[in-house]
Design a protein around this motif. Structure first.
Motif, PDB file in Angstrom:
ATOM      1  N   PHE A 157      14.501  33.888  44.235  1.00 18.32           N
ATOM      2  CA  PHE A 157      13.171  33.305  44.115  1.00 18.32           C
ATOM      3  C   PHE A 157      12.609  33.459  42.707  1.00 18.32           C
ATOM      4  N   ALA A 158      13.135  34.394  41.944  1.00 19.40           N
ATOM      5  CA  ALA A 158      12.807  34.432  40.517  1.00 19.40           C
ATOM      6  C   ALA A 158      13.325  33.156  39.862  1.00 19.40           C
ATOM      7  N   GLN A 159      14.507  32.753  40.269  1.00 19.31           N
ATOM      8  CA  GLN A 159      15.086  31.504  39.760  1.00 19.31           C
ATOM      9  C   GLN A 159      14.276  30.305  40.240  1.00 19.31           C
ATOM     10  N   ALA A 160      13.824  30.355  41.482  1.00 19.67           N
ATOM     11  CA  ALA A 160      13.013  29.267  42.029  1.00 19.67           C
ATOM     12  C   ALA A 160      11.712  29.122  41.249  1.00 19.67           C
ATOM     13  N   TYR A 161      11.130  30.243  40.863  1.00 21.84           N
ATOM     14  CA  TYR A 161       9.893  30.221  40.071  1.00 21.84           C
ATOM     15  C   TYR A 161      10.127  29.528  38.728  1.00 21.84           C
ATOM     16  N   VAL A 162      11.243  29.817  38.069  1.00 21.86           N
ATOM     17  CA  VAL A 162      11.554  29.203  36.774  1.00 21.86           C
ATOM     18  C   VAL A 162      11.661  27.686  36.914  1.00 21.86           C
ATOM     19  N   ILE A 163      12.390  27.218  37.927  1.00 22.83           N
ATOM     20  CA  ILE A 163      12.562  25.777  38.133  1.00 22.83           C
ATOM     21  C   ILE A 163      11.237  25.128  38.521  1.00 22.83           C
ATOM     22  N   ALA A 164      10.492  25.785  39.399  1.00 21.03           N
ATOM     23  CA  ALA A 164       9.200  25.225  39.827  1.00 21.03           C
ATOM     24  C   ALA A 164       8.229  25.136  38.659  1.00 21.03           C
ATOM     25  N   HIS A 165       8.322  26.070  37.725  1.00 21.25           N
ATOM     26  CA  HIS A 165       7.492  26.021  36.519  1.00 21.25           C
ATOM     27  C   HIS A 165       7.823  24.779  35.693  1.00 21.25           C
ATOM     28  N   GLU A 166       9.118  24.489  35.533  1.00 18.28           N
ATOM     29  CA  GLU A 166       9.514  23.294  34.769  1.00 18.28           C
ATOM     30  C   GLU A 166       9.103  22.016  35.503  1.00 18.28           C
ATOM     31  N   VAL A 167       9.226  22.012  36.812  1.00 16.52           N
ATOM     32  CA  VAL A 167       8.737  20.862  37.583  1.00 16.52           C
ATOM     33  C   VAL A 167       7.225  20.739  37.419  1.00 16.52           C
ATOM     34  N   GLY A 168       6.543  21.880  37.302  1.00 20.12           N
ATOM     35  CA  GLY A 168       5.111  21.859  37.059  1.00 20.12           C
ATOM     36  C   GLY A 168       4.773  21.112  35.778  1.00 20.12           C
ATOM     37  N   HIS A 169       5.609  21.271  34.754  1.00 19.17           N
ATOM     38  CA  HIS A 169       5.398  20.520  33.512  1.00 19.17           C
ATOM     39  C   HIS A 169       5.538  19.017  33.755  1.00 19.17           C
ATOM     40  N   HIS A 170       6.432  18.647  34.660  1.00 18.37           N
ATOM     41  CA  HIS A 170       6.574  17.228  34.990  1.00 18.37           C
ATOM     42  C   HIS A 170       5.314  16.705  35.682  1.00 18.37           C
ATOM     43  N   ILE A 171       4.745  17.508  36.555  1.00 21.29           N
ATOM     44  CA  ILE A 171       3.506  17.102  37.222  1.00 21.29           C
ATOM     45  C   ILE A 171       2.402  16.923  36.180  1.00 21.29           C
ATOM     46  N   GLN A 172       2.354  17.814  35.199  1.00 22.51           N
ATOM     47  CA  GLN A 172       1.371  17.681  34.120  1.00 22.51           C
ATOM     48  C   GLN A 172       1.587  16.389  33.339  1.00 22.51           C
ATOM     49  N   LYS A 173       2.845  16.029  33.136  1.00 31.43           N
ATOM     50  CA  LYS A 173       3.156  14.768  32.449  1.00 31.43           C
ATOM     51  C   LYS A 173       2.619  13.591  33.257  1.00 31.43           C
ATOM     52  N   LEU A 174       2.835  13.610  34.560  1.00 30.67           N
ATOM     53  CA  LEU A 174       2.364  12.529  35.419  1.00 30.67           C
ATOM     54  C   LEU A 174       0.837  12.453  35.443  1.00 30.67           C
ATOM     55  N   LEU A 175       0.182  13.584  35.276  1.00 30.24           N
ATOM     56  CA  LEU A 175      -1.275  13.632  35.291  1.00 30.24           C
ATOM     57  C   LEU A 175      -1.883  13.294  33.929  1.00 30.24           C
ATOM     58  N   GLY A 176      -1.038  13.119  32.918  1.00 24.42           N
ATOM     59  CA  GLY A 176      -1.520  12.774  31.584  1.00 24.42           C
ATOM     60  C   GLY A 176      -1.922  13.956  30.730  1.00 24.42           C
ATOM     61  N   LEU A 177      -1.745  15.163  31.232  1.00 28.11           N
ATOM     62  CA  LEU A 177      -2.170  16.359  30.509  1.00 28.11           C
ATOM     63  C   LEU A 177      -1.233  16.706  29.356  1.00 28.11           C
ATOM     64  N   THR A 178       0.067  16.489  29.549  1.00 33.42           N
ATOM     65  CA  THR A 178       1.041  16.833  28.519  1.00 33.42           C
ATOM     66  C   THR A 178       0.800  16.032  27.247  1.00 33.42           C
ATOM     67  N   ASP A 179       0.659  14.724  27.381  1.00 38.26           N
ATOM     68  CA  ASP A 179       0.443  13.880  26.206  1.00 38.26           C
ATOM     69  C   ASP A 179      -0.888  14.215  25.536  1.00 38.26           C
ATOM     70  N   LYS A 180      -1.876  14.574  26.334  1.00 35.34           N
ATOM     71  CA  LYS A 180      -3.191  14.912  25.788  1.00 35.34           C
ATOM     72  C   LYS A 180      -3.098  16.151  24.902  1.00 35.34           C
ATOM     73  N   VAL A 181      -2.374  17.167  25.362  1.00 32.99           N
ATOM     74  CA  VAL A 181      -2.226  18.396  24.582  1.00 32.99           C
ATOM     75  C   VAL A 181      -1.345  18.162  23.359  1.00 32.99           C
ATOM     76  N   HIS A 182      -0.181  17.544  23.548  1.00 35.71           N
ATOM     77  CA  HIS A 182       0.729  17.320  22.432  1.00 35.71           C
ATOM     78  C   HIS A 182       0.104  16.424  21.374  1.00 35.71           C
ATOM     79  N   GLY A 183      -0.799  15.549  21.790  1.00 33.99           N
ATOM     80  CA  GLY A 183      -1.457  14.665  20.840  1.00 33.99           C
ATOM     81  C   GLY A 183      -2.391  15.393  19.890  1.00 33.99           C
ATOM     82  N   GLN A 184      -2.713  16.660  20.194  1.00 35.80           N
ATOM     83  CA  GLN A 184      -3.591  17.446  19.326  1.00 35.80           C
ATOM     84  C   GLN A 184      -2.839  18.141  18.198  1.00 35.80           C
ATOM     85  N   GLN A 185      -1.506  18.127  18.283  1.00 34.76           N
ATOM     86  CA  GLN A 185      -0.724  18.818  17.256  1.00 34.76           C
ATOM     87  C   GLN A 185      -0.915  18.121  15.905  1.00 34.76           C
ATOM     88  N   GLY A 186      -1.238  18.915  14.899  1.00 33.68           N
ATOM     89  CA  GLY A 186      -1.492  18.372  13.572  1.00 33.68           C
ATOM     90  C   GLY A 186      -2.949  18.026  13.343  1.00 33.68           C
TER      91      GLY A 186
END
Length: 309
Positions: free
Chosen positions: A177-206
């Motif tokens: 389940f430690a391994q499951a947590y790692v994978i679920a965390h990465e899937v969580g990043h995908h959910i953030q991408k679908l919600l538009g949060l990832t692009d919003k944060v990365h767009g602030q770089q620079g």
């Protein structure tokens, strides 16, 4: 964790036994042009990424350049190649890990399709590439030393399962389940991408200072921990997959990979301004908040004062 016998994901690509080797003998980081393009791609906004992609495609078409050649050379100037080990035969343990990853990926797809539908949101599954040592990505070469990561550009999770051995040996974080947590965390990043949060944060770089951007990154990572907890909450309801000690395994893993713990282990001191993922206590807290809540709306890390995360 009880995982055997459930539906496995069809969105997992098996690249085990296929790796990228460079003539220069060092880590493959792309040629001079590829390294520059990769750096610009990683640091650029969504608009910059689009311009780079279109520009590279146009240049390759005009000058008849194989786009792979831009990224497939070593720092020493030697060429690199994709090597397929036709006689590769996984051990029983390696194959069981691969089956586990496909099952866990399938669990995440089932759970998140249901959660997002209930919120009136559109869901599409991420892809997962399981590889050994090194593999190619749209942005360059993925190396096992990088650990698991999610690439928003092609909505794909990359993982060399040997990471879990390092997690256990170096950080004493073991258990399925430690391994499951790692994978679920990465899937969580995908959910953030679908919600538009990832692009919003990365767009602030620079556009903002390094410290300010690091703090946004911490918020993004802690939210991914929260979403991993949301998955665990609904996964338990749906599959009853938790066994005694599983949540404790996830907590030990979250503690082991906190920024403060890693900095202390690697450098002997802690530099909060350089945090990008959050402290051990923060990571544990946000995972547990997601596990106890099960609701996406309770995990808005961007509305919480930074010193209260």
């Amino acid at each position: 964790m009880r995982w055997k016998g459930r539906k496995q994901s069809s969105n997992v690509e098996d690249r085990r036994g296929t790796t990228v080797r460079g003539g220069g003998g060092g880590p493959v980081a792309g040629g001079a042009i590829g390294s520059l393009l990769f750096a610009l791609f990683r640091r650029g906004s969504g608009k910059t990424k689009l311009i780079l992609i279109v520009g590279v495609i146009a240049a390759c078409f005009m000058f008849k350049i194989n786009p792979i050649s831009l990224f497939m050379s070593t720092p020493g100037g030697g060429s690199s190649q994709v090597v397929s080990q036709k006689d590769y035969q996984p051990t029983a343990a390696e194959q069981e890990m691969f089956e586990y990853l496909k099952t866990l990926k399938g669990d995440n797809e089932t759970i998140w399709a249901k959660i997002m539908a209930a919120e009136g949101l559109t869901y599409r599954p991420a892809k997962m590439v399981v590889y050994t040592q090194r593999t190619s990505t749209p942005g360059g070469i993925a190396d096992a030393q990088m650990g698991p990561f999610y690439l928003p550009a092609n909505e794909t999770i990359y993982i060399d399962p040997s990471f879990f051995s390092e997690l256990e040996q170096r950080f004493k974080a073991k258990g399925d389940f430690a391994q499951a947590y790692v994978i679920a965390h990465e899937v969580g990043h995908h959910i953030q991408k679908l919600l538009g949060l990832t692009d919003k944060v990365h767009g602030q770089q620079g556009r903002i200072s390094k410290t300010e951007y690091n703090r946004l990154s911490v918020r993004l990572e802690l939210q991914a921990d929260f979403l991993a907890g949301v998955f665990a909450h609904h996964g338990q309801e749906k599959f009853n997959f938790l066994e005694n000690g599983d949540i404790e395994e996830a907590m030990r893993c979250a503690e082991a990979i906190g920024d403060d713990r890693i900095q202390q282990h690697s450098h002997g001191h802690v530099q909060p301004d350089l945090f990008t993922h959050g402290t051990s206590e923060q990571r544990k807290r946000w995972f547990m908040r997601g596990y106890q809540s099960g609701r996406i709306r309770d995990g808005n890390t961007f509305d919480v004062p930074y010193n209260e995360l």
